[in-house]
Design a protein around this motif. Structure first.
Motif, short mmCIF file in Angstrom:
data_model
loop_
_atom_site.label_atom_id
_atom_site.label_comp_id
_atom_site.label_asym_id
_atom_site.label_seq_id
_atom_site.Cartn_x
_atom_site.Cartn_y
_atom_site.Cartn_z
N ILE A 84 0.87 -1.17 0.00
CA ILE A 84 0.00 0.00 0.00
C ILE A 84 0.91 1.23 0.00
O ILE A 84 1.67 1.40 0.94
N PRO A 85 0.95 2.02 -1.07
CA PRO A 85 -0.05 2.15 -2.14
C PRO A 85 0.28 1.46 -3.47
O PRO A 85 -0.47 1.62 -4.43
N ASP A 86 1.39 0.70 -3.58
CA ASP A 86 1.79 0.16 -4.89
C ASP A 86 0.73 -0.73 -5.53
O ASP A 86 0.67 -0.85 -6.76
N PHE A 87 -0.13 -1.32 -4.69
CA PHE A 87 -1.16 -2.22 -5.20
C PHE A 87 -2.18 -1.50 -6.07
O PHE A 87 -2.98 -2.13 -6.76
N LYS A 88 -2.12 -0.19 -6.08
CA LYS A 88 -3.07 0.58 -6.89
C LYS A 88 -2.95 0.23 -8.38
O LYS A 88 -3.93 0.37 -9.13
N THR A 89 -1.76 -0.22 -8.81
CA THR A 89 -1.61 -0.58 -10.22
C THR A 89 -2.56 -1.71 -10.61
O THR A 89 -3.11 -1.72 -11.71
N VAL A 90 -2.75 -2.67 -9.70
CA VAL A 90 -3.65 -3.79 -9.96
C VAL A 90 -5.10 -3.31 -9.98
O VAL A 90 -5.88 -3.66 -10.87
N VAL A 91 -5.45 -2.49 -8.99
CA VAL A 91 -6.83 -1.99 -8.90
C VAL A 91 -7.17 -1.14 -10.11
O VAL A 91 -8.25 -1.28 -10.71
N ASP A 92 -6.27 -0.24 -10.50
CA ASP A 92 -6.54 0.65 -11.63
C ASP A 92 -6.63 -0.14 -12.94
O ASP A 92 -7.44 0.18 -13.82
N TRP A 93 -5.79 -1.17 -13.07
CA TRP A 93 -5.87 -2.01 -14.27
C TRP A 93 -7.20 -2.76 -14.29
O TRP A 93 -7.84 -2.89 -15.33
#
Length: 328
Positions: A310-319
């Motif tokens: 968190i926050p790097d996991f945003k790439t998965v959520v945004d994809w």
């Protein structure tokens, strides 16, 4: 770096990202791809690659190619993962026999072997936390068992003089992977994920640091046989990650009504184990037990970026949002 590099598994999630980094560093290299690989996947490979179509389970074909072609470094990532409809022998040939052939050739040619194993060698849930490189192996599914056997072969060849690095990635997240992280996002989005009312810590790995680790050990002068666990710098609490995903998807934290007693998870896991539902059992285990690893040696020796889930996991959520055309 020498140009005589062989990369296996180049169209898989980890392998394709390693190929991308190798190409960014202006390195030409050879890649193995399975015959029948879709044109779409082949088009994603960097331009400066020599594509060789070989199935790792094709023992004779692999032996013949390795006998006629020499490489100074082999980055061996290719493997069959669990959940695919292949016979046990095919898994064994692709994951274990192929590794032995590659190790044998590397020893004969004084080449360096960089092998992609998995933290799964400790089992889905390690016997001690954090799991470290000497933590006891657990052969709790066929895929994990093949990685344990492959590591054992490499260590046997190391005694004979094989130069090798073993990298054990944690469950890896990033764009265009549809494994556990993607499924976690999907379940959160549909409000189908039930969580235990206990603190669960999990340890994921940003694909960027995994790919960087492979590149760095390939580039560096060999300094002895090593094993690296690689994950983000620290584990995260599962409920905090789920709230992060939910907030990014909907602007709201995950509903408290989706939390249930840890006792129910224990009962469900016991039922699945007793009556033979291994996939469901593993899913329950992953969200109702903590699993994290000591990756300090990798960060200290390889100077990896201190990735934060968190926050790097945003790439998965945004994809995921883009893939499903979701607007908050």
């Amino acid at each position: 770096m020498d140009n005589d590099i062989l990369l296996t598994g180049a169209t898989g999630f980890i392998g394709s990202n390693v190929a991308r980094i190798l190409a960014q560093k202006r390195v030409s290299f050879t890649v193995f791809v399975r015959p029948g690989t879709s044109a779409k996947k082949l088009q994603r490979l960097p331009e400066r690659t020599n594509i060789v179509k070989i199935d790792l389970a094709d023992t004779e074909g692999l032996r013949g190619y390795l006998a006629e072609n020499r490489f100074s470094t082999v980055i061996h990532i290719g493997a069959l993962r669990g959940g695919r409809n292949f016979p046990a022998k095919t898994y064994y040939d692709a994951n274990v026999k192929a590794t032995e052939q590659i190790a044998d050739v590397c020893l004969k040619n004084d080449a360096k072997l960089i092998f992609c194993s998995s933290v799964g060698v400790y089992g889905a849930i390690p016997q001690e936390l954090p799991a470290h490189i000497n933590t006891t192996y657990q052969s709790d599914n066929f895929y994990h068992d093949t990685k344990i056997k492959a590591e054992s072969i490499i260590q046997r060849y190391a005694i004979k003089g094989l130069k090798n690095i073993i990298i054990r990635p944690a469950i890896t997240y990033g764009v265009e992977d549809q494994g556990f992280p993607y499924k976690l996002v999907k379940l959160v989005h549909k409000r189908l994920l039930f969580l235990p009312d206990s603190t669960i810590r999990i340890h994921l790995a940003n694909i960027e640091i995994i790919a960087d680790a492979f590149y760095k050990v390939a580039e560096d002068e060999f300094q002895g046989n090593r094993i690296y666990n690689i994950a983000d710098r620290y584990p995260v609490k599962l409920n905090e990650l789920v709230d992060f995903i939910s907030n990014r998807l909907t602007g709201k934290p995950y509903p408290q009504s989706r939390y249930i007693s840890i006792k129910h998870f224990r009962k469900m896991a016991a039922f699945c184990r007793r009556y033979g539902f291994p996939d469901m059992y593993n899913r329950i285990q992953l969200i109702s037990n903590s699993w994290f690893y000591d990756s300090s040696e990798a960060f200290n020796n390889l100077y990896l970026r201190h990735a934060k889930t968190i926050p790097d996991f945003k790439t998965v959520v945004d994809w995921y949002k883009e893939h499903h055309r979701i607007r908050k």
